[in-house]
Design a protein around this motif. Sequence first.
Motif, PDB file in Angstrom:
ATOM      1  N   ALA A 125       0.880  -1.150   0.006  1.00 14.88           N
ATOM      2  CA  ALA A 125      -0.002  -0.089  -0.072  1.00 14.88           C
ATOM      3  C   ALA A 125       0.762   1.347  -0.114  1.00 14.88           C
ATOM      4  O   ALA A 125       2.026   1.278   0.434  1.00 14.88           O
ATOM      5  CB  ALA A 125      -0.991  -0.100   1.207  1.00 14.88           C
ATOM      6  N   GLY A 126       0.290   2.484  -0.465  1.00 12.20           N
ATOM      7  CA  GLY A 126       1.090   3.483  -0.515  1.00 12.20           C
ATOM      8  C   GLY A 126       0.820   4.237   1.067  1.00 12.20           C
ATOM      9  O   GLY A 126      -0.242   3.616   1.973  1.00 12.20           O
ATOM     10  N   THR A 127       1.567   5.202   1.352  1.00 18.72           N
ATOM     11  CA  THR A 127       1.329   6.052   2.623  1.00 18.72           C
ATOM     12  C   THR A 127       0.482   7.047   2.265  1.00 18.72           C
ATOM     13  O   THR A 127       0.401   7.653   1.014  1.00 18.72           O
ATOM     14  CB  THR A 127       2.695   6.433   3.279  1.00 18.72           C
ATOM     15  OG1 THR A 127       3.360   7.168   2.277  1.00 18.72           O
ATOM     16  CG2 THR A 127       3.599   5.357   3.660  1.00 18.72           C
ATOM     17  N   PRO A 128      -0.212   7.730   3.295  1.00 17.93           N
ATOM     18  CA  PRO A 128      -0.874   8.992   3.361  1.00 17.93           C
ATOM     19  C   PRO A 128      -0.046  10.164   2.568  1.00 17.93           C
ATOM     20  O   PRO A 128       1.154  10.005   2.745  1.00 17.93           O
ATOM     21  CB  PRO A 128      -1.364   9.283   4.438  1.00 17.93           C
ATOM     22  CG  PRO A 128      -1.624   7.912   5.142  1.00 17.93           C
ATOM     23  CD  PRO A 128      -0.370   7.270   4.707  1.00 17.93           C
ATOM     24  N   LYS A 129      -0.661  10.999   1.992  1.00 18.70           N
ATOM     25  CA  LYS A 129       0.422  12.114   1.518  1.00 18.70           C
ATOM     26  C   LYS A 129       1.050  12.587   2.806  1.00 18.70           C
ATOM     27  O   LYS A 129       0.511  13.054   3.644  1.00 18.70           O
ATOM     28  CB  LYS A 129      -0.580  13.274   0.802  1.00 18.70           C
ATOM     29  CG  LYS A 129       0.373  14.408   0.304  1.00 18.70           C
ATOM     30  CD  LYS A 129      -0.799  15.358  -0.448  1.00 18.70           C
ATOM     31  CE  LYS A 129       0.299  16.166  -1.288  1.00 18.70           C
ATOM     32  NZ  LYS A 129      -0.726  17.264  -1.975  1.00 18.70           N
ATOM     33  N   GLY A 130       2.234  12.905   2.473  1.00 15.74           N
ATOM     34  CA  GLY A 130       3.206  13.404   3.688  1.00 15.74           C
ATOM     35  C   GLY A 130       3.813  12.224   4.553  1.00 15.74           C
ATOM     36  O   GLY A 130       4.648  12.505   5.189  1.00 15.74           O
ATOM     37  N   GLY A 131       3.360  10.907   4.241  1.00 17.54           N
ATOM     38  CA  GLY A 131       4.098   9.940   4.677  1.00 17.54           C
ATOM     39  C   GLY A 131       3.528   9.496   6.249  1.00 17.54           C
ATOM     40  O   GLY A 131       2.589  10.208   6.566  1.00 17.54           O
ATOM     41  N   ILE A 132       4.129   8.490   6.825  1.00 17.96           N
ATOM     42  CA  ILE A 132       3.837   8.002   7.975  1.00 17.96           C
ATOM     43  C   ILE A 132       5.113   8.152   8.872  1.00 17.96           C
ATOM     44  O   ILE A 132       6.219   7.926   8.591  1.00 17.96           O
ATOM     45  CB  ILE A 132       3.113   7.048   8.224  1.00 17.96           C
ATOM     46  CG1 ILE A 132       4.309   5.803   7.562  1.00 17.96           C
ATOM     47  CG2 ILE A 132       2.016   6.378   7.605  1.00 17.96           C
ATOM     48  CD1 ILE A 132       3.895   4.300   8.061  1.00 17.96           C
ATOM     49  N   CYS A 254       2.393   4.183  -3.912  1.00 20.91           N
ATOM     50  CA  CYS A 254       2.465   3.136  -4.841  1.00 20.91           C
ATOM     51  C   CYS A 254       1.116   2.426  -4.555  1.00 20.91           C
ATOM     52  O   CYS A 254       0.462   2.854  -3.773  1.00 20.91           O
ATOM     53  CB  CYS A 254       3.298   1.943  -4.588  1.00 20.91           C
ATOM     54  SG  CYS A 254       3.741   1.612  -2.886  1.00 20.91           S
ATOM     55  N   GLY A 255       0.737   1.420  -5.313  1.00 20.90           N
ATOM     56  CA  GLY A 255      -0.601   0.895  -4.933  1.00 20.90           C
ATOM     57  C   GLY A 255      -1.170   0.147  -6.196  1.00 20.90           C
ATOM     58  O   GLY A 255      -1.041   0.222  -7.270  1.00 20.90           O
ATOM     59  N   ILE A 256      -2.326  -0.861  -5.852  1.00 22.99           N
ATOM     60  CA  ILE A 256      -3.295  -1.394  -6.939  1.00 22.99           C
ATOM     61  C   ILE A 256      -4.191  -0.284  -7.400  1.00 22.99           C
ATOM     62  O   ILE A 256      -4.802   0.340  -6.602  1.00 22.99           O
ATOM     63  CB  ILE A 256      -3.786  -2.655  -6.289  1.00 22.99           C
ATOM     64  CG1 ILE A 256      -2.685  -3.617  -6.019  1.00 22.99           C
ATOM     65  CG2 ILE A 256      -5.066  -3.106  -7.394  1.00 22.99           C
ATOM     66  CD1 ILE A 256      -3.428  -4.853  -5.256  1.00 22.99           C
TER      67      ILE A 256
END
Length: 479
Positions: A125-132, A254-256
Motif C-alpha cells: 500500500a502507499g502511505t498517506p500524503k506526507g508519509g507516516i 504506490c498501490g493497486i
Amino acid sequence: MRRLPLSLLAASMMLAIGTANAATQTTVPAAAVKTAEQLRDKAMNDNTAYDIVTSLTTEVGARLAGSPADQRGRDWAVAKFKALGFDKVYTEEVSYPLWERRSEHAEIVGPFPQTLDLIALGYSAGTPKGGITAEVVRFDSLDALKKADPASVKGKIVYVDVRMERHKDGHDYGMGSAVRVGGPVIASKMGAAGFLLRSAGTDAHSRTPHTGVTGFRDPKEAIPAAALSNPDADQLTRIVAYGKPVSLKLELDCGITGTYHGANVIGEVTGKKHPDQVVAIGGHLDSWDPGTGAIDDGAGVAIAMAAGKLIHDMPQRPDRTIRVIAFANEEMGLWGGRAYADKHGAEVKKFQLGTESDFGARKIWRMSASVKPEARGAIDQIAKVLEPIGVAYDAKAPGGGGSDLSQMHGKGMAALTLTQDGTDYFDYHHTANDTLDKIDPKELAQNVAVYAAFSYMAAQADGDFGSAPGAFKNDGAEE
C-alpha cells in the motif's frame, strides 16, 4: 493340448514378462541421441540467445507487469518469434491486479537523522500524503515476529532483519522470500503501521535494495512495505542497538489501481508425427522495474527461444511439438503460469516433458527429474548427453519444472529442474543491477545447449515420461 515342462513354462512366462516390461520402457533412439549431441555442440558456439536478450533489454528495457513496457515486451516477443521462424505464434490472455510504483523515500527522524535507501515491494500500500512517522521495532527472524505480542507491534514500523548468504543452489532465498512475502501480511494482522526488511539479496556492499512481491492480495489488508539495501539495513540495525527509540518517516507512492489484461506469448515448432504432443520450455517475459531484467528473466526467454530456433533449423521437424512460452507476470504471483495451467491442465497428458529457465544465466550444473519409473532410462540417456558440458544428474531429487511451469507440474506434467550456478545471482536479483553486463555469452550458450538437447531427445523419445492428471502429487518439487 500338449503341456510344456514346468521349467520351460516358467522361462516362457519370464520372457513374456520381460518383453512386456521392455515395451513399456521409454527410450531415446540412438539416432536421436547422436543428433542431440550435434545440437549440443552447435549450441555451445551459437550466439542466438545473447542476441535475443540483448535485443529485449535494449529495445524494451525493464518490463514491470502492467506498465507501458508490458505491451512493448509482448509486441517484441511476437515479432521475435516470427523473425526466428517459429511455425506458430500466438498469445493467451492473462489478467491480474495492476500495481504501480511511483516513488519511495525513507528517513530516520531520531535519534540520528539521516536518509535510507529502500524500494517499495509489490502489492504494498502507499502511505498517506506526507508519509507516516512511527517507531521502529526490530525482529531478527520471521518466527520472532510471529511470536511477538501484538501490542508491541501495533502502530509501529516492523523491521525484520534476516541476512541471506551465497550458495551455489541459492537455497537461502527460501528464507529471504518467506520474510518478504509473509512478513508484511503478519505485521498487518498485528496492527503494524508499516513493514521493512533487509533485502532478500546477497550483495553486502551495494546500496541497491532488492524489490519483490509481498503476500498481499486484498488492498484493504495491505500496509506500506519496503526493502532496505544491505548497507542501509546494517545502519538501521546499528542505530536500533543504541537502545534508544528509533523514529522513522516512510513515504511510499504506490498501490493497486485496477485490473490489467496481459498475455502469455507462445511460439511453436510443430511436430511432424505427434503435433498435439508437447515439450514445453520457456521463461517469464516480465521483470521488475529498477534494472532491465537481463538475468531475471530475459535470459530465460532467450535460452528457450534460441533452443527452439536451433531445433526449428534442423533438416527435419521433431516428432513432437516444441512449445516455447514467454510467461506474463511471474514476478507478482505466477499469474502467467497459473493462467496457463488453468487453460491447459485438463490436457496435461499431452505434455511430454517441460521446464522453465528462471535462475539467471550462469552454467547449468545439475539436473533432476520427476518422471514415471519406466522413463528413468530415457532420463539417463539425456544425462549422458549433458554430462560433457558440466551437468550432473541428481537421480534422487524431484524436478519441479521451474517457476511458471511448476503450475503444470502440479497438474501432473513430467518435469525437469535444470539448476544454474546461482552463487552470485542474488547479488543482482530484483535490483537496478540486473543488466546485460551480468551475462556471459559462453555461459548463456551452455544453457541453450542443455535446453536444445533435452528438448529434442524428449520430442523423439519412444514412449512418454508419465504426464497424467495428478501424476506427481506430493513429489517434493518446488511449488
